[in-house]
Design a protein around this motif. Structure first.
Motif, PDB file in Angstrom:
ATOM      1  N   SER A 146       0.794  -1.230   0.000  1.00 43.68           N
ATOM      2  CA  SER A 146       0.000   0.000   0.000  1.00 43.68           C
ATOM      3  C   SER A 146       0.824   1.276   0.000  1.00 43.68           C
ATOM      4  O   SER A 146       0.271   2.358  -0.233  1.00 43.68           O
TER       5      SER A 146
ATOM      6  N   ARG B 267       3.118   2.596  -1.945  1.00 47.91           N
ATOM      7  CA  ARG B 267       3.237   3.359  -3.197  1.00 47.91           C
ATOM      8  C   ARG B 267       1.974   4.167  -3.452  1.00 47.91           C
ATOM      9  O   ARG B 267       2.038   5.304  -3.938  1.00 47.91           O
ATOM     10  N   ARG B 268       0.813   3.588  -3.131  1.00 46.25           N
ATOM     11  CA  ARG B 268      -0.457   4.285  -3.345  1.00 46.25           C
ATOM     12  C   ARG B 268      -0.558   5.528  -2.484  1.00 46.25           C
ATOM     13  O   ARG B 268      -1.277   6.460  -2.809  1.00 46.25           O
TER      14      ARG B 268
ATOM     15  N   THR C 138       8.450  -1.863  -5.353  1.00 44.99           N
ATOM     16  CA  THR C 138       7.001  -1.739  -5.183  1.00 44.99           C
ATOM     17  C   THR C 138       6.308  -1.182  -6.415  1.00 44.99           C
ATOM     18  O   THR C 138       5.085  -1.054  -6.413  1.00 44.99           O
TER      19      THR C 138
ATOM     20  N   PRO D 289       4.971  -1.201 -10.461  1.00 43.39           N
ATOM     21  CA  PRO D 289       4.464  -2.236 -11.369  1.00 43.39           C
ATOM     22  C   PRO D 289       5.604  -2.868 -12.158  1.00 43.39           C
ATOM     23  O   PRO D 289       6.520  -2.194 -12.613  1.00 43.39           O
TER      24      PRO D 289
ATOM     25  N   TRP E 228       4.004 -10.742 -12.658  1.00 43.72           N
ATOM     26  CA  TRP E 228       3.191 -10.458 -11.473  1.00 43.72           C
ATOM     27  C   TRP E 228       3.579 -11.367 -10.305  1.00 43.72           C
ATOM     28  O   TRP E 228       3.761 -10.893  -9.175  1.00 43.72           O
TER      29      TRP E 228
ATOM     30  N   LYS F  72      -4.914  -4.126 -14.779  1.00 39.91           N
ATOM     31  CA  LYS F  72      -4.045  -3.058 -14.322  1.00 39.91           C
ATOM     32  C   LYS F  72      -3.384  -3.482 -13.030  1.00 39.91           C
ATOM     33  O   LYS F  72      -3.993  -4.146 -12.185  1.00 39.91           O
ATOM     34  N   HIS F  73      -2.123  -3.082 -12.887  1.00 34.17           N
ATOM     35  CA  HIS F  73      -1.375  -3.492 -11.710  1.00 34.17           C
ATOM     36  C   HIS F  73      -2.031  -2.978 -10.431  1.00 34.17           C
ATOM     37  O   HIS F  73      -2.084  -3.687  -9.418  1.00 34.17           O
ATOM     38  N   SER F  74      -2.547  -1.762 -10.458  1.00 33.76           N
ATOM     39  CA  SER F  74      -3.167  -1.204  -9.255  1.00 33.76           C
ATOM     40  C   SER F  74      -4.415  -1.982  -8.873  1.00 33.76           C
ATOM     41  O   SER F  74      -4.709  -2.158  -7.677  1.00 33.76           O
ATOM     42  N   VAL F  75      -5.189  -2.468  -9.861  1.00 33.64           N
ATOM     43  CA  VAL F  75      -6.372  -3.263  -9.561  1.00 33.64           C
ATOM     44  C   VAL F  75      -5.981  -4.585  -8.912  1.00 33.64           C
ATOM     45  O   VAL F  75      -6.602  -5.031  -7.938  1.00 33.64           O
TER      46      VAL F  75
ATOM     47  N   GLU G 136      -3.331  -5.135  -7.153  1.00 29.73           N
ATOM     48  CA  GLU G 136      -2.896  -4.835  -5.790  1.00 29.73           C
ATOM     49  C   GLU G 136      -4.102  -4.648  -4.868  1.00 29.73           C
ATOM     50  O   GLU G 136      -4.103  -5.129  -3.720  1.00 29.73           O
ATOM     51  N   ASP G 137      -5.123  -3.938  -5.347  1.00 27.99           N
ATOM     52  CA  ASP G 137      -6.314  -3.720  -4.527  1.00 27.99           C
ATOM     53  C   ASP G 137      -6.952  -5.048  -4.129  1.00 27.99           C
ATOM     54  O   ASP G 137      -7.322  -5.251  -2.962  1.00 27.99           O
TER      55      ASP G 137
END
Length: 787
Positions: free
Chosen positions: A323, A325-326, A379, A381, A389, A427-430, A432-433
């Motif tokens: 988390s 990086r976000r 951290t 993508p 991944w 998407k990498h952020s998705v 991660e979520d």
């Protein structure tokens, strides 16, 4: 022989089942029970030597049958099922569904499968939500078939089909016994009937016919219906006496918890086996407080709830890595991860001194930022392929040295999340979520230990103890969850052939838990933070509630009440050694009760101040940032263009803030005055002009409540006034400029008299207690006759 043994709880159903197991053990017996019930049945079976009795559960039998039948499908885990449901929901709209929404649909589909209604649903009899769920169910089944997957509910149905087709689940016929269940869904009944087709006998226990005013989940007609489906007879056992009940009421929840732990300790000292006792709590969240009290009382309390990675040290570090990086690498995360990146501590300190996050580290000069760069690189993508991944997840696990024995569930979940999220919108952020959201759903097996069990209602089903303490027996507790279905109304459920979601059997759970021991103590607090609490309505059937005498719990309380300090001496607290405390912030703990402050200094670990290191550094950073944000921006009106003004404003907000116009600002640091040490939240001292500013970080609008709850700030204010300093007191909520506060003469006189009287009493060894509302949650009320 096929038989259902039905009767109230405690009528001897399990005993009859075990007698049948002992009698038929030479021919082989398979006993299916709930997973948490296994150890208790093994202990009861050990009363007579049996070598051919196997204890297992229906799910394990299901997997064994599928293996014998040549199953070639991959089992879909629960997190993977939620991820697949998220994939299907994504196809219906443009935005990404939350894991919680996907879990809602996943549970609804699982319920339809367990009711055997997947192919019997008529869309004409349901509303828009039901039609959407039905369409999603069909697409979900198609996805499972296309991907060659099988979920746990399909596994049970497939096992039933194999058995109905002639597959034998055992090399030689076995006697099949099933115990511990309060009810069966149609899918479980089908599997039991299929298992009984090649069994020598079938014996099933079910609770029914509770004495008035209690109730069970099933009535006699429903048991007869299930017996007809299984082609079994019904043996009814007569009602026996209820356990011996004791009802206790306490003034608050803290007193209740400490009283229960004290009673458990007394039973242990009396010689009762720890495995024969249990504490029942309504929810898992209440276990943590009890476990801490158990450590204080030096008794073995064991939490049987399966853990998850977020409860472990490495799991929390992994969540921070996922988390940070976000959140633009905040300094708190950098301090938290500095043990894994050499040199990151120095970078975090330099960033904090400037009020910056890690994303603005390029503004630092003369600082080696290689450790932060490595953190950002690891951290960030890593690519769009599955291999990249999984390698990225493995890199994070290696960085925090995650235990190798616990990595496989995380690897499996990461692979399933990647495979089940649509590739065209991946998407990498998705990813991660979803990985962060599903991480707490991973169950970790705890090492089995001996001690007094802390259980929830689901974990105590089918088990027996000698002593049981049931806590928080108030209204709306120990009830089955009955609520309106999100997808189908009650009328639609009746038309579709689904069981009602609101059957009026919510209180059956209460009867199940109160019959788990021969001696049951029920307790409740008459009040909590939300106000007055009402006891469970059925407590009136168990006798009048009494408030038990206060018993010492911890070794300190035992020592103070029996040996070191004699409670029979009424004035023992007037003769303690003189206390010469020079740190004013430590003197504040002697208010409002000097005895509590005295005992806490001898039992609690002495800290460096009012706050932990993390809280102190966080508040220091926020205070400095608030000081910077409170400064006026440069005047750019007149000849400057709008574009130039916007650039300057953006630079001030997003990059390096201006240097605060707050000279000599000290945050969470102490200063000495007349032999005493003071430490307000923040202060400014100008020795040349003898001017002082004190800052209290608070959102309390009432200055009277503020000074009452934090008297050390008013004492510092008065000490400076007495030393002829021109002093001002400010409050600061960190969202605006500091507000100057007026302190009236009577407030100053009262505060200074309070401070001087406290010093005098402590210097004389007088720690006389003061009774009041604070006694409710006092740790030391057991050694204080006023509490």
């Amino acid at each position: 022989m096929r038989r259902i043994v039905a009767g109230p709880a405690g009528s001897g159903k399990t005993t009859a089942l075990l007698q049948h197991a002992w009698k038929q053990s030479k021919e082989g017996v398979t006993l299916c029970c709930l997973p948490h019930q296994r150890q208790d049945l093994l202990k009861r079976l050990a009363a007579q030597p049996t070598l051919n009795v196997r204890i297992t559960d229906l799910q394990t039998l299901t997997y064994e049958i599928l293996e014998q039948g040549g199953n070639d499908r991959t089992f879909l885990s629960i997190p993977g099922k939620v991820a697949l449901m998220g994939r299907l929901l994504m196809a219906d709209r443009k935005d990404y569904p939350t894991p919680g929404e996907a879990a809602l649909y996943s549970n609804a589909i699982a319920d339809l499968k367990r009711q055997g209604m997947t192919s019997k649903m008529d869309a004409r009899k349901m509303g828009a939500q039901g039609k959407h769920l039905l369409a999603l169910l069909r697409r979900y089944q198609e996805e499972l078939k296309t991907r060659h997957l099988m979920d746990l509910d399909d596994a049970r149905d497939r096992a039933s089909e194999l058995l109905e087709g002639g597959l034998k689940w055992s090399i030689r016929p076995q006697h099949l016994l099933i115990d511990g269940y309060s009810e069966f869904n149609p899918s479980e009944l089908r599997l039991i009937r299929a298992l009984s087709m090649t069994s020598r006998s079938l014996l099933v226990t079910l609770p029914v016919s509770a004495p008035f005013p209690y109730q069970t989940r099933l009535n006699e007609k429903e048991v007869e219906s299930q017996a007809q489906y299984l082609q079994a007879s019904v043996q009814k056992l007569s009602y026996r006496n209820l356990p011996m009940f004791t009802v206790h009421t306490c003034p608050n929840v803290t007193r209740e918890a400490r009283q229960v732990v004290a009673q458990v300790k007394e039973a242990l000292l009396g010689g009762m086996d720890a495995s024969e006792m249990a504490i029942l709590i309504p929810r898992e969240g209440a276990a943590a407080h009890l476990l801490k009290l158990g450590e204080e009382a030096r008794i073995p309390l064991i939490d049987e709830n399966p853990g998850n990675p977020m409860e472990t040290f490495h799991g929390r570090k992994l969540m921070t890595l996922l988390s940070t990086r976000r959140r633009n690498y905040p300094t708190r995360d950098l301090f938290d991860l500095s043990m894994y990146y050499e040199g990151l501590q120095q970078v975090a300190e330099a960033l904090e001194a400037r009020g910056l996050n890690g994303i603005h580290a390029h503004l630092l000069e003369g600082v080696d930022r290689s450790s932060l760069s490595l953190l950002m690189l690891e951290t960030a993508p890593s690519g769009s392929s599955e291999k990249e991944w999984l390698n990225w997840v493995e890199t994070l696990l290696n960085r925090i040295k995650y235990p190798e024995t616990s990595r496989d569930p995380i690897r499996l979940m990461a692979r399933e999340v990647f495979e089940l999220i649509p590739s065209e919108v991946q998407k990498h952020s998705v990813l991660e979520d979803w990985l962060m959201a599903l991480l707490p759903s991973i169950s970790l097996t705890r090492e089995r230990q001996e001690g007094v069990r802390v259980l929830t209602p689901e974990q105590i089903t089918g088990r027996r103890f000698q002593r049981l303490w049931i806590m928080n027996v108030t209204e709306h507790q120990y009830l089955l969850e009955e609520k309106e279905d999100f997808f189908f109304t009650e009328e639609e459920r009746v038309k579709l052939g689904l069981p009602r979601s609101m059957k009026g059997i919510a209180e059956s759970l209460f009867y199940e838990v109160i019959t788990r021991a021969s001696h049951v103590t029920l307790s409740y607090a008459s009040a909590d933070r939300d106000g007055v609490q009402r006891p469970h309505r059925l407590l009136a059937q168990m006798g009048s509630a009494t408030t038990p005498p206060v018993k010492p719990m911890s070794p300190l309380e035992y020592a103070l009440s029996t040996r070191d300090i004699k409670i029979s001496t009424p004035d023992w607290w007037n003769h303690v050694p003189p206390i010469q405390e020079k740190r004013v912030w430590m003197l504040a703990r002697y208010l409002p009760c000097k005895l509590r402050g005295y005992l806490s200094t001898h039992t609690e670990k002495t800290s460096g101040g009012l706050f932990s290191h993390q809280d102190r550094t966080r508040m220091e950073r926020l205070l400095r940032q608030a000081a910077w944000e409170a400064q006026p921006e440069p005047v750019l009106e007149g000849v400057y263009s709008d574009h130039f003004r916007e650039q300057v404003s953006r630079h001030l907000k997003d990059n390096l803030p201006p240097k605060p116009d707050l000279p000599n600002l000290k945050v969470y640091q102490s200063f000495k005055l007349d032999g005493l040490s003071f430490r307000p939240h923040a202060y400014q001292l100008f020795k040349d002009t003898r001017k002082a500013n004190l800052y209290v970080v608070t959102q309390e609008p009432d200055i009277r409540n503020l000074l009452k709850n934090q008297p050390e700030h008013l004492w510092a204010y008065m000490a400076l006034k007495e030393a002829d300093w021109d002093t001002e007191l400010y409050t600061w909520d960190l969202y605006a400029k500091p507000k100057r506060r007026t302190v009236f003469d009577n407030q100053m006189r009262d505060a200074w008299k309070q401070f001087q009287d406290l010093q005098t009493h402590l210097g004389q060894g007088d720690v006389t207690p003061s009774a009041g509302f604070h006694c409710w949650d006092c740790t030391f009320k057991q050694v204080c006759r006023l509490g």
